[in-house]
Design an enzyme around this catalytic site. Structure first.
Site, PDB file in Angstrom:
ATOM      1  N   CYS A 128      15.633  20.974  43.704  1.00 45.37           N
ATOM      2  CA  CYS A 128      14.641  20.916  42.861  1.00 45.37           C
ATOM      3  C   CYS A 128      13.511  22.071  43.054  1.00 45.37           C
ATOM      4  CB  CYS A 128      13.715  19.718  42.602  1.00 45.37           C
ATOM      5  SG  CYS A 128      12.453  19.562  41.539  1.00 45.37           S
TER       6      CYS A 128
ATOM      7  N   CYS B  31       6.818  19.132  45.821  1.00 43.14           N
ATOM      8  CA  CYS B  31       6.349  17.858  46.227  1.00 43.14           C
ATOM      9  C   CYS B  31       6.420  17.551  47.798  1.00 43.14           C
ATOM     10  CB  CYS B  31       6.988  16.666  45.487  1.00 43.14           C
ATOM     11  SG  CYS B  31       6.731  16.891  43.534  1.00 43.14           S
TER      12      CYS B  31
ATOM     13  N   CYS C  61       9.062  15.015  49.130  1.00 45.57           N
ATOM     14  CA  CYS C  61      10.292  14.952  48.599  1.00 45.57           C
ATOM     15  C   CYS C  61      11.459  15.700  49.197  1.00 45.57           C
ATOM     16  CB  CYS C  61      10.297  15.232  47.272  1.00 45.57           C
ATOM     17  SG  CYS C  61      11.859  14.692  46.400  1.00 45.57           S
TER      18      CYS C  61
ATOM     19  N   CYS D 138      18.247   2.263  36.193  1.00 43.79           N
ATOM     20  CA  CYS D 138      17.367   3.484  36.531  1.00 43.79           C
ATOM     21  C   CYS D 138      18.190   4.628  36.857  1.00 43.79           C
ATOM     22  CB  CYS D 138      16.177   3.348  37.168  1.00 43.79           C
ATOM     23  SG  CYS D 138      15.159   2.081  36.656  1.00 43.79           S
TER      24      CYS D 138
ATOM     25  N   CYS E  20      16.575   3.132  32.314  1.00 44.07           N
ATOM     26  CA  CYS E  20      15.120   4.010  32.698  1.00 44.07           C
ATOM     27  C   CYS E  20      15.640   5.217  33.083  1.00 44.07           C
ATOM     28  CB  CYS E  20      14.389   3.140  33.670  1.00 44.07           C
ATOM     29  SG  CYS E  20      12.866   4.124  34.336  1.00 44.07           S
TER      30      CYS E  20
ATOM     31  N   CYS F  47       6.730   4.027  32.647  1.00 39.32           N
ATOM     32  CA  CYS F  47       6.665   3.539  34.173  1.00 39.32           C
ATOM     33  C   CYS F  47       6.113   4.692  34.977  1.00 39.32           C
ATOM     34  CB  CYS F  47       7.991   3.395  34.539  1.00 39.32           C
ATOM     35  SG  CYS F  47       8.223   2.826  36.356  1.00 39.32           S
TER      36      CYS F  47
ATOM     37  N   ARG G 100       5.926  -3.191  40.405  1.00 40.20           N
ATOM     38  CA  ARG G 100       7.371  -2.814  41.210  1.00 40.20           C
ATOM     39  C   ARG G 100       6.941  -2.612  42.762  1.00 40.20           C
ATOM     40  NH1 ARG G 100       9.282  -0.216  37.541  1.00 40.20           N
ATOM     41  NH2 ARG G 100       9.979  -1.941  36.457  1.00 40.20           N
TER      42      ARG G 100
END
Length: 377
Positions: free
Chosen positions: A80, A84, A87, A124, A157, A217, A289
């Site tokens: 990616c 972030c 991550c 998901c 999801c 979400c 969650r």
């Protein structure tokens, strides 16, 4: 003779409320005009009082014996372009996570079937992308995955990075139930964590998802180095959206070697509990969650989170790049605490957005959506 005063009678009233296992037919309307000061006062209240208040609110809107079981699969790992700082999938950091191509359709469907067999009712899928630009063939493959898994009677999801309105529309048409796009933290602290995508970029994607009729979400990560004020700021941001998120994931940072946050201290348990409790009071109808980091909590700590209003977990073999609690362990735990799995499309907000699609399936099959229980195989 001892006479019960107002406080004793009030306690007895709430004790009866806490004993019930069914939400009333009509719960009070939710509020979208919270101030940061009001939320901060809730967050700062004595912890046991806060948990008690949250538990009382939870029982007005939800069946406290029900937990939504979700399974998450990483369908495209690593590589990616985002930065972030938590991550391991960012291409900017040297981490143990290796980049891979988008998974083929059949392995994903097999994973969804296995999740359903083990009691999960929401599947998901996450792809480590900034957005879907230039990924037409990959997006078409994902749309097929969504259609097929939705055809199994499961909620579906995805989290695929930023979306535009047309992409959101196509996902909705394919049968997507919810789209995950976390805000991560407060607007003020966000630049300390991510610089490659703005806070407003995230809000724009959430707006596109909501406008397409897909459930939102959106939650955050605790342990990024943020303050209590930032946790309050995150809750304030989502609580004042036109619709409260259908679900609010509470993640505890799992520090991963090679990321800028690899040496962050674990977030204290009381911070997790306080955040869950505050979110439950402020967003009473939202699913909360317990997400990444749950495996660091012992069973009693998890039970206290459920008492305070958490009513969904990720369960299965793996999350995106961090450990997950196995199905058998979770079902055994739920059985000990008198909990059972939530049915697919049981949450009223989700069922409302499914609308005619859900009605047509129920009529065609002559069944109700699948039920997950703590004792299911």
């Amino acid at each position: 003779m001892f006479r019960a005063g107002p406080s004793v009678r009030l306690t007895a009233h709430f004790r009866r409320a806490l004993a019930t296992h069914a939400a009333p037919p009509t719960a009070p309307s939710t509020r979208h005009s919270w101030t940061k000061q009001e939320i901060q006062q809730i967050y700062d209240s004595p912890l046991l009082d806060l948990v008690f208040r949250a538990a009382s609110v939870h029982r007005q809107y939800h069946d406290p014996s029900k937990i939504q079981l979700c399974t998450l699969m990483n369908i495209k790992t690593g590589g990616c372009s985002e930065d972030c700082s938590y991550c391991s999938q960012s291409s900017r950091y040297a981490t143990p996570t290796k980049a891979s191509r988008l998974v083929d359709i059949e392995p994903v469907l097999e994973a969804a079937r296995k999740a359903k067999e083990n009691g999960s009712t929401r599947f998901c899928m996450g792809a480590a992308w900034r957005d879907l630009s230039g990924r037409k063939r990959g997006f078409e493959r994902i749309l097929t995955m969504v259609r097929e898994i939705r055809g199994m009677g499961m909620e579906v999801c995805t989290t695929l990075g930023m979306l535009n309105p047309e992409q959101a529309r196509q996902l909705k048409e394919a049968g997507l139930t919810a789209y995950n796009h976390n805000l991560d933290t407060s607007r003020e602290y966000y630049p300390e964590v991510i610089t490659s995508r703005s806070y407003d970029d995230r809000l724009d994607t959430i707006s596109a998802v909501r406008d397409a009729g897909i459930s939102v979400c959106s939650g955050g990560i605790l342990g990024l180095g943020e303050s209590d004020k930032d946790r309050v700021g995150l809750i304030w941001e989502v609580a004042n959206m036109p619709e409260h998120p259908e679900s609010f994931p509470v993640n505890a940072l799992v520090p991963i070697e090679g990321t800028p946050l690899e040496n962050n201290e674990p977030v204290p348990y009381q911070t997790i509990l306080r955040t869950i409790s505050t979110a439950r009071v402020v967003m009473p109808a939202t699913i909360i969650r317990l997400a990444a980091g749950r495996q660091t909590l012992d069973e009693t700590q998890q039970a206290m989170c459920f008492m305070a209003g958490a009513n969904a977990v990720f369960t299965g073999e793996q999350m995106l790049t961090t450990p997950c609690s196995p199905w058998d362990e979770d079902k055994s735990m739920m059985g000990r605490w008198g909990l059972e799995g939530m049915r697919s499309f049981e949450q009223p907000g989700v069922a409302r957005k499914e609308g005619a699609r859900l009605d047509a399936r129920t009529e065609a099959q002559g069944t109700t959506p699948d039920v997950a229980t703590a004792s299911s195989a």
